[in-house]
Design a protein around this motif. Structure first.
Motif, PDB file in Angstrom:
ATOM      1  N   ILE A 175      44.242  22.862  45.610  1.00  0.00           N
ATOM      2  CA  ILE A 175      44.558  24.279  46.305  1.00  0.00           C
ATOM      3  C   ILE A 175      45.194  24.363  47.454  1.00  0.00           C
ATOM      4  O   ILE A 175      45.941  25.005  47.773  1.00  0.00           O
ATOM      5  N   ALA A 176      44.963  23.420  48.375  1.00  0.00           N
ATOM      6  CA  ALA A 176      45.694  23.092  49.626  1.00  0.00           C
ATOM      7  C   ALA A 176      47.129  22.936  49.612  1.00  0.00           C
ATOM      8  O   ALA A 176      47.912  23.585  49.992  1.00  0.00           O
ATOM      9  N   GLY A 177      47.293  21.970  48.730  1.00  0.00           N
ATOM     10  CA  GLY A 177      48.809  21.578  48.462  1.00  0.00           C
ATOM     11  C   GLY A 177      49.631  22.568  47.705  1.00  0.00           C
ATOM     12  O   GLY A 177      50.863  22.877  48.307  1.00  0.00           O
ATOM     13  N   LEU A 178      49.019  23.431  46.872  1.00  0.00           N
ATOM     14  CA  LEU A 178      49.788  24.023  46.167  1.00  0.00           C
ATOM     15  C   LEU A 178      49.922  25.431  46.958  1.00  0.00           C
ATOM     16  O   LEU A 178      51.132  25.987  46.845  1.00  0.00           O
TER      17      LEU A 178
ATOM     18  N   GLY B 180      32.689  27.164  40.652  1.00  0.00           N
ATOM     19  CA  GLY B 180      32.911  28.523  41.108  1.00  0.00           C
ATOM     20  C   GLY B 180      32.789  28.275  43.039  1.00  0.00           C
ATOM     21  O   GLY B 180      32.121  27.614  43.314  1.00  0.00           O
ATOM     22  N   ILE B 181      33.771  28.915  43.618  1.00  0.00           N
ATOM     23  CA  ILE B 181      33.928  28.933  44.851  1.00  0.00           C
ATOM     24  C   ILE B 181      34.069  30.244  45.605  1.00  0.00           C
ATOM     25  O   ILE B 181      34.364  31.308  44.627  1.00  0.00           O
ATOM     26  N   ASN B 182      33.968  30.400  46.709  1.00  0.00           N
ATOM     27  CA  ASN B 182      34.131  31.747  47.210  1.00  0.00           C
ATOM     28  C   ASN B 182      35.222  31.551  48.440  1.00  0.00           C
ATOM     29  O   ASN B 182      35.374  30.755  49.247  1.00  0.00           O
ATOM     30  N   LEU B 183      36.134  32.631  48.386  1.00  0.00           N
ATOM     31  CA  LEU B 183      37.498  32.597  49.304  1.00  0.00           C
ATOM     32  C   LEU B 183      36.970  33.409  50.265  1.00  0.00           C
ATOM     33  O   LEU B 183      36.836  34.889  49.956  1.00  0.00           O
ATOM     34  N   GLN B 184      36.973  33.161  51.404  1.00  0.00           N
ATOM     35  CA  GLN B 184      36.577  33.893  52.502  1.00  0.00           C
ATOM     36  C   GLN B 184      37.971  34.943  52.863  1.00  0.00           C
ATOM     37  O   GLN B 184      38.992  34.702  52.524  1.00  0.00           O
TER      38      GLN B 184
ATOM     39  N   ASP C 169      42.776  39.551  41.196  1.00  0.00           N
ATOM     40  CA  ASP C 169      41.781  40.517  40.797  1.00  0.00           C
ATOM     41  C   ASP C 169      41.550  39.835  39.408  1.00  0.00           C
ATOM     42  O   ASP C 169      40.328  40.403  38.636  1.00  0.00           O
ATOM     43  N   GLN C 170      42.448  39.397  38.658  1.00  0.00           N
ATOM     44  CA  GLN C 170      42.360  39.145  37.045  1.00  0.00           C
ATOM     45  C   GLN C 170      41.290  37.808  37.079  1.00  0.00           C
ATOM     46  O   GLN C 170      40.701  37.875  35.903  1.00  0.00           O
ATOM     47  N   ILE C 171      41.319  36.700  37.991  1.00  0.00           N
ATOM     48  CA  ILE C 171      40.518  35.822  37.669  1.00  0.00           C
ATOM     49  C   ILE C 171      39.209  35.533  38.520  1.00  0.00           C
ATOM     50  O   ILE C 171      38.564  34.707  38.365  1.00  0.00           O
ATOM     51  N   GLY C 172      39.156  36.733  39.379  1.00  0.00           N
ATOM     52  CA  GLY C 172      37.977  36.473  40.336  1.00  0.00           C
ATOM     53  C   GLY C 172      37.188  37.735  40.361  1.00  0.00           C
ATOM     54  O   GLY C 172      37.572  38.954  39.760  1.00  0.00           O
ATOM     55  N   VAL C 173      36.057  37.736  41.229  1.00  0.00           N
ATOM     56  CA  VAL C 173      35.533  39.115  41.692  1.00  0.00           C
ATOM     57  C   VAL C 173      35.371  39.346  43.140  1.00  0.00           C
ATOM     58  O   VAL C 173      35.357  38.293  43.848  1.00  0.00           O
ATOM     59  N   ARG C 174      35.664  40.545  43.569  1.00  0.00           N
ATOM     60  CA  ARG C 174      35.476  40.841  44.881  1.00  0.00           C
ATOM     61  C   ARG C 174      34.125  40.814  45.351  1.00  0.00           C
ATOM     62  O   ARG C 174      33.245  41.777  44.802  1.00  0.00           O
ATOM     63  N   THR C 175      33.662  39.895  46.142  1.00  0.00           N
ATOM     64  CA  THR C 175      32.243  39.774  46.313  1.00  0.00           C
ATOM     65  C   THR C 175      31.822  40.838  47.317  1.00  0.00           C
ATOM     66  O   THR C 175      32.385  40.892  48.497  1.00  0.00           O
ATOM     67  N   GLN C 176      30.789  41.478  46.900  1.00  0.00           N
ATOM     68  CA  GLN C 176      30.245  42.506  47.655  1.00  0.00           C
ATOM     69  C   GLN C 176      29.384  42.129  48.539  1.00  0.00           C
ATOM     70  O   GLN C 176      29.229  42.678  49.973  1.00  0.00           O
TER      71      GLN C 176
ATOM     72  N   VAL D 251      35.520  32.928  42.463  1.00  0.00           N
ATOM     73  CA  VAL D 251      36.298  32.661  41.613  1.00  0.00           C
ATOM     74  C   VAL D 251      36.064  31.174  41.192  1.00  0.00           C
ATOM     75  O   VAL D 251      35.661  30.240  41.896  1.00  0.00           O
ATOM     76  N   HIS D 252      36.570  30.896  40.022  1.00  0.00           N
ATOM     77  CA  HIS D 252      36.419  29.674  39.527  1.00  0.00           C
ATOM     78  C   HIS D 252      37.256  28.705  39.996  1.00  0.00           C
ATOM     79  O   HIS D 252      38.543  29.135  39.860  1.00  0.00           O
ATOM     80  N   ARG D 253      37.129  27.426  40.635  1.00  0.00           N
ATOM     81  CA  ARG D 253      38.099  26.677  41.334  1.00  0.00           C
ATOM     82  C   ARG D 253      39.213  26.350  40.372  1.00  0.00           C
ATOM     83  O   ARG D 253      40.560  26.431  40.929  1.00  0.00           O
ATOM     84  N   GLY D 254      38.962  25.985  39.193  1.00  0.00           N
ATOM     85  CA  GLY D 254      40.093  25.603  38.274  1.00  0.00           C
ATOM     86  C   GLY D 254      41.253  26.643  37.936  1.00  0.00           C
ATOM     87  O   GLY D 254      42.374  26.448  37.919  1.00  0.00           O
ATOM     88  N   LYS D 255      40.620  27.936  37.962  1.00  0.00           N
ATOM     89  CA  LYS D 255      41.238  29.182  37.508  1.00  0.00           C
ATOM     90  C   LYS D 255      42.401  29.424  38.928  1.00  0.00           C
ATOM     91  O   LYS D 255      43.554  29.779  38.556  1.00  0.00           O
TER      92      LYS D 255
END
Length: 184
Positions: free
Chosen positions: A10-13, A41-45, A62-69, A99-103
Motif C-alpha cells: 500500500i505504501a509503495g503503490l 480488513g483495515i481502517n483508513l483514517q 466507495d466501491q471496495i469499502g465502507v464509510r465507517t460511521q 476496507v479489505h487490505r487486499g482490495k
C-alpha cells in the motif's frame, strides 16, 4: 530525479501514484512474482483517505469499502459498552473507510499500471540492501537469475515488516516483536 521504491504494498503503490501525479520519475521493485490481494480488513483514517481522494480514488474507495460511521465495543451478547463516531460523523472533512487490505492494494496497483504503464512496477526483485555512492544511492536486488543493482536519486524502503533496508539502517533493532494477538 528517479525515485527507487522497494515494495509494492500500500505504501509503495500510493507513493508511486503520487510521484506519477506530480511528474517525478520512479520505479517500484517488488519481491513477489505476481501481486495478489492478501490481508484482512483495515481502517483508513481520514488523513489517509484525504490523500487517496487527492489521487482521484473516491468513487473506487466507495466501491471496495465502507464509510465507517462509528467504532465501538460490545458485550458478547451485543450490548453496547462504548461507541464513538468516526470520519465525517466525528467532524473530519474526510471519511474513515473500512476496507479489505487486499482490495485496496489491488485498486492501487491496477490504477498505477493504468496511469503510469506496466513497466513502473518490476516484480521478482527483492530488495536486499543499498549503498550510498558518489554517483547517488544504489539499490541492491535479488532477482531469479541472481543479484542486480540499480541506481537512482532517492531510495524509499516500503518493503514490509521484514524490511532488508530497515535492517541495514538499524541493525540492532532485531525482529518485530509479536504481541500474541491474532485477528480473525
Amino acid at each position: 530525479m528517479t525515485v527507487l521504491i522497494a515494495g509494492a504494498g500500500i505504501a509503495g503503490l500510493s507513493l508511486g501514484l503520487t510521484l506519477h501525479q506530480i511528474g517525478v520519475p520512479f520505479r517500484i521493485y517488488e519481491a513477489v512474482r505476481e501481486i495478489k490481494p492478501m490481508g484482512v480488513g483495515i481502517n483508513l483514517q481520514p488523513n489517509a483517505v484525504r490523500e487517496l481522494f487527492d489521487l482521484g480514488l473516491e468513487a473506487e474507495l466507495d466501491q471496495i469499502g465502507v464509510r465507517t460511521q462509528s467504532y465501538g465495543f460490545h458485550t458478547k451478547t451485543g450490548l453496547e459498552i462504548w461507541r464513538e463516531p468516526r470520519g465525517t460523523w466525528a467532524g473530519y472533512k474526510w471519511p474513515q473507510f473500512s476496507v479489505h487490505r487486499g482490495k485496496l492494494q489491488m485498486l492501487l496497483y491496477h490504477t498505477l499500471l493504468q496511469r503510469a504503464g506496466p513497466k513502473c512496477v518490476i516484480t521478482s526483485h527483492r530488495a536486499t540492501g543499498f549503498e550510498n555512492t558518489s554517483q547517488g544511492p544504489v539499490l541492491h536486488l535479488q532477482e531469479p537469475e541472481g543479484p542486480v543493482t540499480t541506481q537512482g536519486d532517492l531510495i524509499v524502503a516500503a518493503d514490509g515488516i521484514h524490511s532488508a533496508l530497515r535492517a541495514q539502517m538499524y541493525p540492532d533493532e532485531g525482529d518485530p516483536i509479536w504481541n500474541g494477538q491474532v485477528l480473525w
